[in-house]
Design a protein around this motif. Sequence first.
Motif, PDB file in Angstrom:
ATOM      1  N   LEU A 174       0.183   2.007   8.241  1.00 27.93           N
ATOM      2  CA  LEU A 174       0.209   0.848   7.345  1.00 27.93           C
ATOM      3  C   LEU A 174      -0.799  -0.192   7.815  1.00 27.93           C
ATOM      4  O   LEU A 174      -1.609  -0.695   7.028  1.00 27.93           O
ATOM      5  CB  LEU A 174       1.626   0.237   7.320  1.00 27.93           C
ATOM      6  CG  LEU A 174       1.829  -0.987   6.450  1.00 27.93           C
ATOM      7  CD1 LEU A 174       3.254  -0.988   5.927  1.00 27.93           C
ATOM      8  CD2 LEU A 174       1.552  -2.280   7.156  1.00 27.93           C
ATOM      9  N   VAL A 175      -0.773  -0.497   9.111  1.00 32.29           N
ATOM     10  CA  VAL A 175      -1.693  -1.492   9.669  1.00 32.29           C
ATOM     11  C   VAL A 175      -3.141  -1.032   9.498  1.00 32.29           C
ATOM     12  O   VAL A 175      -4.005  -1.815   9.079  1.00 32.29           O
ATOM     13  CB  VAL A 175      -1.360  -1.749  11.164  1.00 32.29           C
ATOM     14  CG1 VAL A 175      -2.419  -2.624  11.815  1.00 32.29           C
ATOM     15  CG2 VAL A 175       0.020  -2.367  11.305  1.00 32.29           C
TER      16      VAL A 175
ATOM     17  N   ALA B 130      -4.189  -1.234   5.772  1.00 34.18           N
ATOM     18  CA  ALA B 130      -4.349  -2.631   5.352  1.00 34.18           C
ATOM     19  C   ALA B 130      -5.607  -3.238   5.961  1.00 34.18           C
ATOM     20  O   ALA B 130      -6.373  -3.924   5.276  1.00 34.18           O
ATOM     21  CB  ALA B 130      -3.116  -3.440   5.743  1.00 34.18           C
TER      22      ALA B 130
ATOM     23  N   GLY C  54      -1.897  -1.133   2.030  1.00 32.80           N
ATOM     24  CA  GLY C  54      -1.224  -0.722   3.260  1.00 32.80           C
ATOM     25  C   GLY C  54       0.198  -0.260   3.007  1.00 32.80           C
ATOM     26  O   GLY C  54       0.628   0.785   3.501  1.00 32.80           O
ATOM     27  N   VAL C  55       0.929  -1.022   2.201  1.00 30.03           N
ATOM     28  CA  VAL C  55       2.322  -0.660   1.892  1.00 30.03           C
ATOM     29  C   VAL C  55       2.376   0.619   1.056  1.00 30.03           C
ATOM     30  O   VAL C  55       3.204   1.495   1.308  1.00 30.03           O
ATOM     31  CB  VAL C  55       3.050  -1.831   1.183  1.00 30.03           C
ATOM     32  CG1 VAL C  55       4.390  -1.398   0.623  1.00 30.03           C
ATOM     33  CG2 VAL C  55       3.228  -2.994   2.148  1.00 30.03           C
TER      34      VAL C  55
ATOM     35  N   ALA D  24      -5.094  -5.866   0.379  1.00 31.77           N
ATOM     36  CA  ALA D  24      -4.982  -5.111   1.631  1.00 31.77           C
ATOM     37  C   ALA D  24      -3.519  -4.811   1.953  1.00 31.77           C
ATOM     38  O   ALA D  24      -3.183  -3.685   2.344  1.00 31.77           O
ATOM     39  CB  ALA D  24      -5.638  -5.887   2.773  1.00 31.77           C
ATOM     40  N   VAL D  25      -2.664  -5.792   1.763  1.00 34.45           N
ATOM     41  CA  VAL D  25      -1.236  -5.583   2.025  1.00 34.45           C
ATOM     42  C   VAL D  25      -0.667  -4.561   1.043  1.00 34.45           C
ATOM     43  O   VAL D  25       0.076  -3.651   1.428  1.00 34.45           O
ATOM     44  CB  VAL D  25      -0.456  -6.922   1.949  1.00 34.45           C
ATOM     45  CG1 VAL D  25       1.038  -6.686   1.968  1.00 34.45           C
ATOM     46  CG2 VAL D  25      -0.865  -7.835   3.101  1.00 34.45           C
ATOM     47  N   ARG D  26      -1.035  -4.676  -0.233  1.00 32.12           N
ATOM     48  CA  ARG D  26      -0.543  -3.747  -1.249  1.00 32.12           C
ATOM     49  C   ARG D  26      -0.988  -2.303  -0.943  1.00 32.12           C
ATOM     50  O   ARG D  26      -0.190  -1.373  -1.015  1.00 32.12           O
ATOM     51  CB  ARG D  26      -1.027  -4.165  -2.640  1.00 32.12           C
ATOM     52  CG  ARG D  26      -0.363  -3.366  -3.751  1.00 32.12           C
ATOM     53  CD  ARG D  26      -0.811  -3.780  -5.130  1.00 32.12           C
ATOM     54  NE  ARG D  26      -2.134  -3.199  -5.356  1.00 32.12           N
ATOM     55  CZ  ARG D  26      -3.192  -3.881  -5.753  1.00 32.12           C
ATOM     56  NH1 ARG D  26      -3.103  -5.166  -5.998  1.00 32.12           N
ATOM     57  NH2 ARG D  26      -4.346  -3.291  -5.925  1.00 32.12           N
TER      58      ARG D  26
ATOM     59  N   GLN E  44      -6.772 -10.314   1.020  1.00 27.74           N
ATOM     60  CA  GLN E  44      -5.570 -10.129   1.840  1.00 27.74           C
ATOM     61  C   GLN E  44      -4.420  -9.505   1.037  1.00 27.74           C
ATOM     62  O   GLN E  44      -3.742  -8.603   1.523  1.00 27.74           O
ATOM     63  CB  GLN E  44      -5.144 -11.481   2.410  1.00 27.74           C
ATOM     64  CG  GLN E  44      -3.951 -11.428   3.309  1.00 27.74           C
ATOM     65  CD  GLN E  44      -3.629 -12.802   3.880  1.00 27.74           C
ATOM     66  OE1 GLN E  44      -4.270 -13.788   3.573  1.00 27.74           O
ATOM     67  NE2 GLN E  44      -2.606 -12.845   4.707  1.00 27.74           N
ATOM     68  N   HIS E  45      -4.203  -9.952  -0.170  1.00 32.60           N
ATOM     69  CA  HIS E  45      -3.092  -9.430  -0.989  1.00 32.60           C
ATOM     70  C   HIS E  45      -3.312  -7.955  -1.337  1.00 32.60           C
ATOM     71  O   HIS E  45      -2.381  -7.154  -1.291  1.00 32.60           O
ATOM     72  CB  HIS E  45      -2.904 -10.266  -2.258  1.00 32.60           C
ATOM     73  CG  HIS E  45      -2.527 -11.676  -1.962  1.00 32.60           C
ATOM     74  ND1 HIS E  45      -1.300 -12.003  -1.429  1.00 32.60           N
ATOM     75  CD2 HIS E  45      -3.219 -12.837  -2.085  1.00 32.60           C
ATOM     76  CE1 HIS E  45      -1.241 -13.318  -1.251  1.00 32.60           C
ATOM     77  NE2 HIS E  45      -2.393 -13.850  -1.640  1.00 32.60           N
TER      78      HIS E  45
ATOM     79  N   TRP F  30       1.689   3.524   3.314  1.00 32.54           N
ATOM     80  CA  TRP F  30       2.854   3.739   4.175  1.00 32.54           C
ATOM     81  C   TRP F  30       3.997   4.399   3.404  1.00 32.54           C
ATOM     82  O   TRP F  30       4.621   5.330   3.897  1.00 32.54           O
ATOM     83  CB  TRP F  30       3.303   2.399   4.773  1.00 32.54           C
ATOM     84  CG  TRP F  30       4.474   2.517   5.673  1.00 32.54           C
ATOM     85  CD1 TRP F  30       4.473   2.965   6.958  1.00 32.54           C
ATOM     86  CD2 TRP F  30       5.826   2.194   5.359  1.00 32.54           C
ATOM     87  NE1 TRP F  30       5.750   2.928   7.464  1.00 32.54           N
ATOM     88  CE2 TRP F  30       6.597   2.458   6.500  1.00 32.54           C
ATOM     89  CE3 TRP F  30       6.451   1.693   4.223  1.00 32.54           C
ATOM     90  CZ2 TRP F  30       7.965   2.251   6.544  1.00 32.54           C
ATOM     91  CZ3 TRP F  30       7.815   1.481   4.263  1.00 32.54           C
ATOM     92  CH2 TRP F  30       8.558   1.769   5.405  1.00 32.54           C
TER      93      TRP F  30
ATOM     94  N   TYR G   3      -8.824  -4.508   3.934  1.00 27.35           N
ATOM     95  CA  TYR G   3      -9.255  -5.901   4.079  1.00 27.35           C
ATOM     96  C   TYR G   3     -10.742  -5.969   4.448  1.00 27.35           C
ATOM     97  O   TYR G   3     -11.483  -6.789   3.904  1.00 27.35           O
ATOM     98  CB  TYR G   3      -8.417  -6.637   5.126  1.00 27.35           C
ATOM     99  CG  TYR G   3      -8.822  -8.080   5.246  1.00 27.35           C
ATOM    100  CD1 TYR G   3      -8.450  -9.003   4.270  1.00 27.35           C
ATOM    101  CD2 TYR G   3      -9.617  -8.503   6.296  1.00 27.35           C
ATOM    102  CE1 TYR G   3      -8.866 -10.328   4.351  1.00 27.35           C
ATOM    103  CE2 TYR G   3     -10.032  -9.815   6.399  1.00 27.35           C
ATOM    104  CZ  TYR G   3      -9.654 -10.729   5.422  1.00 27.35           C
ATOM    105  OH  TYR G   3     -10.066 -12.035   5.504  1.00 27.35           O
TER     106      TYR G   3
END
Length: 160
Positions: A108-109, A112, A129-130, A125-127, A122-123, A133, A116
Amino acid sequence: MEVTLLWILCAALIVAGLAGTVLPVLPGTVLVWAGIVLGAWIDDFQRVGTTTLVVVTVLAALAWVLDYVAGLLGARRAGASRQALVGAAIGTVAGLFMGVVGVLFMPLVGAALGEYLAQKDQHRAVRVGVATWLGIMLGLLAKVVLAFIMVGLFVAALLI
């Protein structure tokens, strides 16, 4: 005595394979499959026959494919960049050295961080990554379920 040692090796391969379905260092379903084939061979394929072995082999192949494809599908569904996929792969390798928590969360990290670096969002990248995962976790769950089905079929064939 020799047969007893072979059955112990059969059981050890299956147990190591079940552990390997969660630990990416071990080729889980391959070890389970090898243990089952060894068990069938020890018994001269009397109780565990061709049909059971073919079904177990197909399940092992399916588990292997799911293991590699699930994370990619999650990432692709979220529109991940190539850097996110590379980041997830690097995160997976790095996670091997960090124990179970690393194995579970470093992809995940990595995804993300890769996303990024590619998009500077950032948003997103999180989406990504999740989503990566979740794909990996669903693939892991499917692999564990398939491995236990393989073992169940083997035990049923031995007992029936």
